[in-house]
Design an enzyme around this catalytic site. Sequence first.
Site, PDB file in Angstrom:
ATOM      1  N   SER A 177       0.800  -1.229   0.000  1.00  0.00           N
ATOM      2  CA  SER A 177       0.000   0.000   0.000  1.00  0.00           C
ATOM      3  C   SER A 177       0.832   1.278   0.000  1.00  0.00           C
ATOM      4  CB  SER A 177      -0.934   0.005   1.203  1.00  0.00           C
ATOM      5  OG  SER A 177      -0.212  -0.012   2.409  1.00  0.00           O
ATOM      6  N   HIS A 205      -4.777  -3.385  -2.824  1.00  0.00           N
ATOM      7  CA  HIS A 205      -4.369  -2.440  -3.870  1.00  0.00           C
ATOM      8  C   HIS A 205      -4.202  -3.092  -5.241  1.00  0.00           C
ATOM      9  CE1 HIS A 205      -3.930   1.026  -1.266  1.00  0.00           C
ATOM     10  NE2 HIS A 205      -3.602   0.131  -0.344  1.00  0.00           N
ATOM     11  N   LYS A 236     -11.162   0.526  -2.666  1.00  0.00           N
ATOM     12  CA  LYS A 236     -10.066   1.138  -3.416  1.00  0.00           C
ATOM     13  C   LYS A 236     -10.447   1.158  -4.896  1.00  0.00           C
ATOM     14  CE  LYS A 236      -7.241   0.876   0.474  1.00  0.00           C
ATOM     15  NZ  LYS A 236      -6.760   0.018   1.538  1.00  0.00           N
TER      16      LYS A 236
HETATM   17  C1  LIG Z   1      -6.750  -0.088   2.905  1.00  0.00           C
HETATM   18  C2  LIG Z   1      -6.163  -1.367   3.316  1.00  0.00           C
HETATM   19  C3  LIG Z   1      -6.818  -2.220   4.208  1.00  0.00           C
HETATM   20  C4  LIG Z   1      -8.055  -1.797   4.944  1.00  0.00           C
HETATM   21  O1  LIG Z   1      -9.165  -1.764   4.118  1.00  0.00           O
HETATM   22  P1  LIG Z   1     -10.387  -0.811   4.500  1.00  0.00           P
HETATM   23  O2  LIG Z   1     -11.507  -1.342   3.710  1.00  0.00           O
HETATM   24  O3  LIG Z   1      -9.987   0.573   4.139  1.00  0.00           O
HETATM   25  O4  LIG Z   1     -10.601  -0.968   5.980  1.00  0.00           O
HETATM   26  C5  LIG Z   1      -6.255  -3.452   4.462  1.00  0.00           C
HETATM   27  N1  LIG Z   1      -5.098  -3.823   3.872  1.00  0.00           N
HETATM   28  C6  LIG Z   1      -4.431  -3.022   3.042  1.00  0.00           C
HETATM   29  C7  LIG Z   1      -3.161  -3.472   2.456  1.00  0.00           C
HETATM   30  C8  LIG Z   1      -4.928  -1.755   2.739  1.00  0.00           C
HETATM   31  O5  LIG Z   1      -4.254  -0.933   1.951  1.00  0.00           O
END
Ligand SMILES: *Cc1c(COP(=O)(O)O)cnc(C)c1O
Length: 385
Positions: A177, A205, A236
């Site tokens: 991320s 991601h 995302k």
């Molecule tokens: C954003 C993210 C999460 C958390 O997801 P949310 O739906 O925003 O709670 C978990 N793992 C990674 C690698 C992330 O980038």
Amino acid sequence: MIREDAADFIRLQKENNCYRQLSSPREKKSGGEAVFFCDFSSNDYLGLSSHPALQEAAEKAVKDFGAGSTGARLLSGDNRLFHELEEKTAAFKGKPSALIFNSGYHANVGMISSLCGPGDVIFCDRLSHASMMDGILLSRARFFRFRHNDAAHLESLLESRRKSFRNALIVTESVFSMDGDIAPLRKLTVLKEKYDALLYVDEAHATGVFGENSAGMVEECGLTSKVDILMGTFGKALGSFGAYAASEKVFIDYFINKARSFIFSTALPPSVIGANLAALEVVRKESFRRKNLLERVLYFRNRLRKLNIPVSSFTPIMPIILGKEEKALDISLRLREEGYFLPAIRFPTVPRGQARLRLSLTYLHSVEVLEKFSEKLCNILKDSA
Ligand SMILES: *Cc1c(COP(=O)(O)O)cnc(C)c1O
């Protein structure tokens, strides 16, 4: 005591340039006139959050099912939209079964903490997301962190530690991320076989961006059948909110019965599930979004390198590591004055002294915007060198 400690903590954060404040890329000027920043920090990689199909599906779901879900999935919160989404998610990811979680945070905490317990061992990449770390801590299993993307280090830990524990789990992100780099997935699948461990991969991601069917980096690498548990989010590239697990039926059943973040939280509202269903459809039909985005990533990467801005990433996440927290803050502020939104990413999101601008590209950034932005960025970086 707690109040004084809290005030002390805030004071220290400020002293160390690690103080965080809420700020929106859609801010209002004091005069009341809205100013839109050009956003280079968003995870909306495919531009789906503003896609009419998602918005219409969300509205329709509200009309059909109401504004709220009224309870946890195991109580009154379930409805047929969830089952439809789970079927489609399983097919999308190429696994027999899937389960929707309220967020990626819920998913990682709930699944990892229920897969392992005392007497078990977890091996995780050092840079794994905080939600995976919290799942590990909550599991009360022993854990060892291997050096980032270093399969040889993982193997030496497996070699020396694995045999003292009952169950072993290896956890990693596929596309990281904050660094935008890619885990050595093939090697991890070999190690997990060799050392009798399960492999858990977070595709937050990568979902929607990589793979023939946009399912993620695991699909891109042809490793779907070798990864035991695939986790990813709808918040995302898929433009909405929520998360999923895709795996064998036995694990999905297990999470329904064991993962506390699934059991003890109100189910997502129908609008979100409706939007997620539409997102899967759009991703399938409009694969040009992902292809254009990846072309633009290569274009922009070359452009930055020509301007002597060192980026190594081949994904839409292109960190520019600046080191000192202060420097990252300063450059972020100067970009903001020019109308670009790129918050400085600092400890504890990334290690101390590795503060950075986390630049992320989306389908909505035109080539003209990228050209203008790269010049501005180059000048500001030179200026502060
Ligand atoms: C954003 C993210 C999460 C958390 O997801 P949310 O739906 O925003 O709670 C978990 N793992 C990674 C690698 C992330 O980038």
